[in-house]
Design a protein around this motif. Structure first.
Motif, PDB file in Angstrom:
ATOM      1  N   LEU A  43       0.723  -1.261  -0.167  1.00 15.52           N
ATOM      2  CA  LEU A  43       0.013   0.009  -0.012  1.00 15.52           C
ATOM      3  C   LEU A  43       0.711   1.142  -0.030  1.00 15.52           C
ATOM      4  O   LEU A  43       0.440   2.321  -0.756  1.00 15.52           O
ATOM      5  N   LEU A  44       1.985   1.338   0.815  1.00 13.81           N
ATOM      6  CA  LEU A  44       2.884   2.275   0.679  1.00 13.81           C
ATOM      7  C   LEU A  44       3.377   2.500  -0.613  1.00 13.81           C
ATOM      8  O   LEU A  44       3.853   3.656  -0.835  1.00 13.81           O
ATOM      9  N   LEU A  45       4.023   1.684  -1.210  1.00 15.79           N
ATOM     10  CA  LEU A  45       4.635   1.494  -2.480  1.00 15.79           C
ATOM     11  C   LEU A  45       3.790   2.098  -3.590  1.00 15.79           C
ATOM     12  O   LEU A  45       4.158   2.318  -4.737  1.00 15.79           O
ATOM     13  N   THR A  46       2.422   2.118  -3.498  1.00 16.43           N
ATOM     14  CA  THR A  46       1.696   2.561  -4.551  1.00 16.43           C
ATOM     15  C   THR A  46       1.791   3.980  -5.010  1.00 16.43           C
ATOM     16  O   THR A  46       1.718   4.289  -6.094  1.00 16.43           O
ATOM     17  N   GLY A  47       2.435   4.909  -3.900  1.00 19.50           N
ATOM     18  CA  GLY A  47       2.454   6.210  -4.404  1.00 19.50           C
ATOM     19  C   GLY A  47       3.944   6.253  -5.074  1.00 19.50           C
ATOM     20  O   GLY A  47       4.225   7.567  -5.522  1.00 19.50           O
ATOM     21  N   VAL A  51       5.993   9.473  -7.260  1.00 26.19           N
ATOM     22  CA  VAL A  51       7.027  10.025  -7.140  1.00 26.19           C
ATOM     23  C   VAL A  51       8.204   9.877  -8.332  1.00 26.19           C
ATOM     24  O   VAL A  51       8.913  11.184  -8.642  1.00 26.19           O
ATOM     25  N   GLY A  52       8.069   8.983  -9.175  1.00 25.90           N
ATOM     26  CA  GLY A  52       8.666   8.636 -10.365  1.00 25.90           C
ATOM     27  C   GLY A  52       8.252   9.690 -11.265  1.00 25.90           C
ATOM     28  O   GLY A  52       9.191  10.409 -12.065  1.00 25.90           O
ATOM     29  N   ALA A  53       7.344  10.089 -11.236  1.00 29.28           N
ATOM     30  CA  ALA A  53       6.538  11.216 -12.387  1.00 29.28           C
ATOM     31  C   ALA A  53       7.072  12.384 -11.963  1.00 29.28           C
ATOM     32  O   ALA A  53       7.313  13.375 -12.913  1.00 29.28           O
ATOM     33  N   LEU A  54       7.323  12.925 -10.584  1.00 28.88           N
ATOM     34  CA  LEU A  54       7.609  14.055 -10.349  1.00 28.88           C
ATOM     35  C   LEU A  54       9.262  14.148 -10.744  1.00 28.88           C
ATOM     36  O   LEU A  54       9.748  15.140 -11.244  1.00 28.88           O
ATOM     37  N   LEU A  55       9.938  12.946 -10.682  1.00 28.32           N
ATOM     38  CA  LEU A  55      11.197  13.133 -10.953  1.00 28.32           C
ATOM     39  C   LEU A  55      11.580  13.160 -12.450  1.00 28.32           C
ATOM     40  O   LEU A  55      12.308  13.930 -12.986  1.00 28.32           O
ATOM     41  N   ASP A  56      10.738  12.399 -13.046  1.00 23.98           N
ATOM     42  CA  ASP A  56      10.361  12.663 -14.540  1.00 23.98           C
ATOM     43  C   ASP A  56      10.301  14.242 -15.194  1.00 23.98           C
ATOM     44  O   ASP A  56      10.966  14.611 -16.097  1.00 23.98           O
TER      45      ASP A  56
END
Length: 143
Positions: A43-47, A51-56
């Protein structure tokens, strides 16, 4: 006859499984908590995709800044100084892509607009330099 079967006969249960379930009822109550603990990391990893989208997005912004710097004819060092919060690698990647594109399409640079002039601080420094200059010259007699 085992005791479990006798209990089942008095209760009127159809099979032996009823008694087994009742014996292990405390385990079935604890299972949801253990399942929750197992599912919690998932459940915690679904976010993580966000985070990856923000870095991209930050990388894409850096490339856009680098491309704009190249298109305007600014040097890489100037881009780095003007955009110190953006990764230098991202700026360089955008600058390099735009350089290749401009060479391929034979495009000229578009001169950037002139930077706004800082408020004149020379006016404050001028009286100080004038007084220093008057002190440096010896007083001459009038003719």
């Amino acid at each position: 006859m085992p005791e479990e079967y006798r209990d089942c006969m008095f209760r009127g249960c159809d099979d032996f499984s009823y008694n087994r379930r009742s014996e292990h009822a405390h385990i079935s109550r604890a299972m949801p908590a253990s399942r929750l603990l197992l599912l919690l990391p998932f459940l915690l990893l679904t976010g993580c995709d966000r985070v990856g989208a923000l870095l991209d997005q930050q990388a894409e912004n850096g490339k856009a800044v680098g491309a704009a710097c190249r298109h305007s004819g600014r040097a890489l060092e100037d881009c780095y100084q003007r955009n110190s919060r953006i990764s230098k690698a991202d700026i360089f990647a955008g600058w390099k892509e735009m350089n290749e594109y401009m060479q391929q399409k034979k495009l000229d640079i578009v001169p950037p607009p002139v930077d706004p002039v800082a408020p004149p601080q020379a006016a404050d420094a001028a009286p100080a330099s004038a007084s220093a200059a008057s002190e440096a010259k010896p007083a001459t007699a009038e003719h």
